[in-house]
Scaffold this motif. Structure first.
Motif, PDB file in Angstrom:
ATOM      1  N   MET A  44     -56.478 -13.963   2.748  1.00 26.00           N
ATOM      2  CA  MET A  44     -56.670 -14.518   4.092  1.00 26.00           C
ATOM      3  C   MET A  44     -57.442 -13.571   4.983  1.00 26.00           C
ATOM      4  SD  MET A  44     -52.911 -14.426   5.747  1.00 26.00           S
ATOM      5  CE  MET A  44     -51.709 -13.423   4.969  1.00 26.00           C
ATOM      6  N   ALA A  45     -57.962 -14.151   6.042  1.00 23.89           N
ATOM      7  CA  ALA A  45     -58.652 -13.397   7.083  1.00 23.89           C
ATOM      8  C   ALA A  45     -58.033 -13.791   8.418  1.00 23.89           C
ATOM      9  CB  ALA A  45     -60.151 -13.700   7.074  1.00 23.89           C
ATOM     10  N   MET A  46     -57.481 -12.794   9.098  1.00 22.21           N
ATOM     11  CA  MET A  46     -56.876 -13.012  10.408  1.00 22.21           C
ATOM     12  C   MET A  46     -57.738 -12.344  11.467  1.00 22.21           C
ATOM     13  SD  MET A  46     -52.907 -12.043   9.656  1.00 22.21           S
ATOM     14  CE  MET A  46     -53.309 -10.667   8.572  1.00 22.21           C
ATOM     15  N   PRO A  47     -57.709 -12.870  12.676  1.00 17.74           N
ATOM     16  CA  PRO A  47     -58.440 -12.198  13.753  1.00 17.74           C
ATOM     17  C   PRO A  47     -57.745 -10.899  14.147  1.00 17.74           C
ATOM     18  CG  PRO A  47     -57.225 -14.081  14.614  1.00 17.74           C
ATOM     19  CD  PRO A  47     -57.075 -14.111  13.127  1.00 17.74           C
ATOM     20  N   ALA A  48     -58.495  -9.977  14.714  1.00 15.27           N
ATOM     21  CA  ALA A  48     -57.911  -8.743  15.239  1.00 15.27           C
ATOM     22  C   ALA A  48     -56.807  -9.116  16.216  1.00 15.27           C
ATOM     23  CB  ALA A  48     -58.989  -7.912  15.937  1.00 15.27           C
ATOM     24  N   GLY A  49     -55.733  -8.331  16.202  1.00 11.25           N
ATOM     25  CA  GLY A  49     -54.626  -8.598  17.100  1.00 11.25           C
ATOM     26  C   GLY A  49     -53.505  -9.391  16.465  1.00 11.25           C
ATOM     27  N   LEU A  50     -53.677  -9.793  15.184  1.00  9.92           N
ATOM     28  CA  LEU A  50     -52.609 -10.479  14.453  1.00  9.92           C
ATOM     29  C   LEU A  50     -52.212  -9.644  13.241  1.00  9.92           C
ATOM     30  CD1 LEU A  50     -53.373 -14.301  14.040  1.00  9.92           C
ATOM     31  CD2 LEU A  50     -51.744 -13.208  15.569  1.00  9.92           C
ATOM     32  N   GLU A  51     -50.987  -9.831  12.806  1.00  4.27           N
ATOM     33  CA  GLU A  51     -50.521  -9.325  11.527  1.00  4.27           C
ATOM     34  C   GLU A  51     -49.741 -10.454  10.881  1.00  4.27           C
ATOM     35  OE1 GLU A  51     -47.168  -6.852  10.903  1.00  4.27           O
ATOM     36  OE2 GLU A  51     -46.273  -7.312  12.839  1.00  4.27           O
ATOM     37  N   ALA A  52     -49.633 -10.405   9.568  1.00  2.09           N
ATOM     38  CA  ALA A  52     -48.792 -11.348   8.844  1.00  2.09           C
ATOM     39  C   ALA A  52     -47.633 -10.557   8.261  1.00  2.09           C
ATOM     40  CB  ALA A  52     -49.579 -12.041   7.740  1.00  2.09           C
ATOM     41  N   GLN A  53     -46.424 -11.081   8.424  1.00  2.00           N
ATOM     42  CA  GLN A  53     -45.240 -10.435   7.879  1.00  2.00           C
ATOM     43  C   GLN A  53     -44.697 -11.274   6.727  1.00  2.00           C
ATOM     44  OE1 GLN A  53     -42.460  -9.947  11.091  1.00  2.00           O
ATOM     45  NE2 GLN A  53     -43.750  -8.452  12.149  1.00  2.00           N
ATOM     46  N   ILE A  54     -44.482 -10.630   5.591  1.00  2.00           N
ATOM     47  CA  ILE A  54     -43.882 -11.307   4.437  1.00  2.00           C
ATOM     48  C   ILE A  54     -42.378 -11.106   4.537  1.00  2.00           C
ATOM     49  CG2 ILE A  54     -43.722 -11.415   1.921  1.00  2.00           C
ATOM     50  CD1 ILE A  54     -46.448 -12.261   3.017  1.00  2.00           C
ATOM     51  N   ARG A  55     -41.648 -12.215   4.560  1.00  2.00           N
ATOM     52  CA  ARG A  55     -40.196 -12.167   4.731  1.00  2.00           C
ATOM     53  C   ARG A  55     -39.514 -12.978   3.630  1.00  2.00           C
ATOM     54  NH1 ARG A  55     -39.329 -13.086  11.207  1.00  2.00           N
ATOM     55  NH2 ARG A  55     -40.850 -11.558  11.917  1.00  2.00           N
ATOM     56  N   PRO A  56     -38.242 -12.666   3.373  1.00  2.00           N
ATOM     57  CA  PRO A  56     -37.505 -13.412   2.348  1.00  2.00           C
ATOM     58  C   PRO A  56     -37.252 -14.857   2.763  1.00  2.00           C
ATOM     59  CG  PRO A  56     -36.326 -11.402   2.987  1.00  2.00           C
ATOM     60  CD  PRO A  56     -37.447 -11.593   3.955  1.00  2.00           C
ATOM     61  N   ARG A  57     -36.987 -15.695   1.790  1.00  2.00           N
ATOM     62  CA  ARG A  57     -36.478 -17.045   2.045  1.00  2.00           C
ATOM     63  C   ARG A  57     -34.962 -16.957   2.037  1.00  2.00           C
ATOM     64  NH1 ARG A  57     -37.263 -21.083  -1.484  1.00  2.00           N
ATOM     65  NH2 ARG A  57     -36.661 -22.442   0.235  1.00  2.00           N
ATOM     66  N   SER A  58     -34.341 -17.461   3.073  1.00  2.00           N
ATOM     67  CA  SER A  58     -32.892 -17.314   3.207  1.00  2.00           C
ATOM     68  C   SER A  58     -32.136 -18.006   2.080  1.00  2.00           C
ATOM     69  CB  SER A  58     -32.419 -17.832   4.565  1.00  2.00           C
ATOM     70  OG  SER A  58     -32.764 -19.197   4.736  1.00  2.00           O
ATOM     71  N   GLY A  59     -32.613 -19.148   1.615  1.00  2.00           N
ATOM     72  CA  GLY A  59     -31.935 -19.859   0.531  1.00  2.00           C
ATOM     73  C   GLY A  59     -31.920 -19.062  -0.761  1.00  2.00           C
ATOM     74  N   LEU A  60     -33.035 -18.432  -1.107  1.00  2.00           N
ATOM     75  CA  LEU A  60     -33.076 -17.606  -2.325  1.00  2.00           C
ATOM     76  C   LEU A  60     -32.157 -16.395  -2.184  1.00  2.00           C
ATOM     77  CD1 LEU A  60     -36.835 -17.501  -3.434  1.00  2.00           C
ATOM     78  CD2 LEU A  60     -34.941 -18.746  -4.488  1.00  2.00           C
ATOM     79  N   ALA A  61     -32.138 -15.824  -0.993  1.00  4.36           N
ATOM     80  CA  ALA A  61     -31.289 -14.651  -0.769  1.00  4.36           C
ATOM     81  C   ALA A  61     -29.814 -15.034  -0.883  1.00  4.36           C
ATOM     82  CB  ALA A  61     -31.582 -14.039   0.591  1.00  4.36           C
ATOM     83  N   PHE A  62     -29.423 -16.130  -0.243  1.00  4.43           N
ATOM     84  CA  PHE A  62     -28.020 -16.530  -0.235  1.00  4.43           C
ATOM     85  C   PHE A  62     -27.550 -17.026  -1.599  1.00  4.43           C
ATOM     86  CE2 PHE A  62     -24.764 -19.863   0.418  1.00  4.43           C
ATOM     87  CZ  PHE A  62     -23.728 -19.040   0.854  1.00  4.43           C
ATOM     88  N   LYS A  63     -28.332 -17.904  -2.215  1.00  2.41           N
ATOM     89  CA  LYS A  63     -27.895 -18.534  -3.463  1.00  2.41           C
ATOM     90  C   LYS A  63     -28.046 -17.639  -4.694  1.00  2.41           C
ATOM     91  CE  LYS A  63     -29.089 -23.118  -1.753  1.00  2.41           C
ATOM     92  NZ  LYS A  63     -30.056 -24.222  -1.853  1.00  2.41           N
ATOM     93  N   HIS A  64     -29.074 -16.757  -4.686  1.00  2.00           N
ATOM     94  CA  HIS A  64     -29.387 -16.010  -5.905  1.00  2.00           C
ATOM     95  C   HIS A  64     -29.503 -14.499  -5.720  1.00  2.00           C
ATOM     96  CE1 HIS A  64     -30.144 -19.879  -7.807  1.00  2.00           C
ATOM     97  NE2 HIS A  64     -30.906 -20.190  -6.769  1.00  2.00           N
ATOM     98  N   GLY A  65     -29.459 -14.011  -4.478  1.00  4.26           N
ATOM     99  CA  GLY A  65     -29.627 -12.576  -4.245  1.00  4.26           C
ATOM    100  C   GLY A  65     -31.065 -12.117  -4.371  1.00  4.26           C
ATOM    101  N   ILE A  66     -32.020 -13.053  -4.263  1.00  2.00           N
ATOM    102  CA  ILE A  66     -33.444 -12.715  -4.368  1.00  2.00           C
ATOM    103  C   ILE A  66     -33.980 -12.462  -2.972  1.00  2.00           C
ATOM    104  CG2 ILE A  66     -35.733 -13.494  -5.136  1.00  2.00           C
ATOM    105  CD1 ILE A  66     -33.643 -13.045  -7.390  1.00  2.00           C
ATOM    106  N   THR A  67     -34.550 -11.274  -2.774  1.00  2.00           N
ATOM    107  CA  THR A  67     -35.078 -10.926  -1.457  1.00  2.00           C
ATOM    108  C   THR A  67     -36.353 -10.106  -1.627  1.00  2.00           C
ATOM    109  OG1 THR A  67     -34.469 -10.076   0.734  1.00  2.00           O
ATOM    110  CG2 THR A  67     -33.725  -8.797  -1.166  1.00  2.00           C
ATOM    111  N   CYS A  68     -36.971  -9.780  -0.527  1.00  2.07           N
ATOM    112  CA  CYS A  68     -38.200  -8.990  -0.526  1.00  2.07           C
ATOM    113  C   CYS A  68     -37.879  -7.541  -0.199  1.00  2.07           C
ATOM    114  CB  CYS A  68     -39.184  -9.512   0.512  1.00  2.07           C
ATOM    115  SG  CYS A  68     -39.700 -11.208   0.287  1.00  2.07           S
ATOM    116  N   LEU A  69     -38.480  -6.629  -0.923  1.00  5.51           N
ATOM    117  CA  LEU A  69     -38.422  -5.218  -0.552  1.00  5.51           C
ATOM    118  C   LEU A  69     -39.496  -4.969   0.496  1.00  5.51           C
ATOM    119  CD1 LEU A  69     -37.909  -3.369  -3.945  1.00  5.51           C
ATOM    120  CD2 LEU A  69     -36.296  -3.618  -2.067  1.00  5.51           C
ATOM    121  N   ASN A  70     -39.354  -3.867   1.212  1.00  7.14           N
ATOM    122  CA  ASN A  70     -40.330  -3.536   2.250  1.00  7.14           C
ATOM    123  C   ASN A  70     -40.411  -4.678   3.261  1.00  7.14           C
ATOM    124  OD1 ASN A  70     -42.256  -1.823   3.422  1.00  7.14           O
ATOM    125  ND2 ASN A  70     -43.923  -3.032   2.574  1.00  7.14           N
ATOM    126  N   THR A  71     -39.244  -5.159   3.677  1.00  7.28           N
ATOM    127  CA  THR A  71     -39.178  -6.325   4.551  1.00  7.28           C
ATOM    128  C   THR A  71     -39.083  -5.927   5.997  1.00  7.28           C
ATOM    129  OG1 THR A  71     -38.125  -7.615   2.825  1.00  7.28           O
ATOM    130  CG2 THR A  71     -37.802  -8.378   5.044  1.00  7.28           C
TER     131      THR A  71
END
Length: 147
Positions: free
Chosen positions: A54-81
């Motif tokens: 992707m290409a974002m304009p200056a002044g934006l960032e994108a944050q990668i975050r876990p999905r709550s359902g995967l975290a709750f149901k299976h313990g799957i989450t993102c590192l460096n969150t």
């Protein structure tokens, strides 16, 4: 309104673009662009490709975050969150997943694995000083207020 350009990388024409799963959702779900399934064992971590750049304009960032359902149901989450994607990055977006659950978890192509939340980044100028102003809290940190 900010405009973000999304590019499907070669071989990923079947991959869905990030999408909000409800009208007022803050995040856009992203899917795995795996060539073959990955089994994530308990305690194991791995980078999962999304098949997108992707290409974002200056002044934006994108944050990668876990999905709550995967975290709750299976313990799957993102590192460096949250993982930060800077506005000048043009490579493939990848998601660093870890299995904190007790069972192996299989990830397949097209599975929703994380979400992207876009945030504005304020313009900041750092100034070196010899002394800082005092506050009531002072240098207290990491549990200094008790339970």
């Amino acid at each position: 309104m900010h405009y973000v350009q999304i590019k499907k990388l070669p071989g990923n024409e079947d991959i869905k673009l990030p999408q909000k799963m409800s009208e007022l959702a803050a995040g856009f779900d992203v899917v795995a662009a795996l060539e073959e399934e990955v089994v994530l064992e308990p305690g194991q971590r791995t980078l999962i490709p999304t098949g997108l750049a992707m290409a974002m304009p200056a002044g934006l960032e994108a944050q990668i975050r876990p999905r709550s359902g995967l975290a709750f149901k299976h313990g799957i989450t993102c590192l460096n969150t949250p993982g930060t994607i800077d506005a000048d990055y043009r490579g493939e977006v990848k998601v660093l997943l870890i299995n904190l659950g007790q069972e192996p978890f299989t990830i397949v192509r097209g599975e929703r694995i994380a979400q992207i939340v876009f945030q504005t980044v304020p313009a900041i100028e750092l100034t070196e000083v010899a002394e800082l102003s005092e506050t009531v809290r002072g240098e207290g940190g990491f549990g200094h207020t008790g339970k």
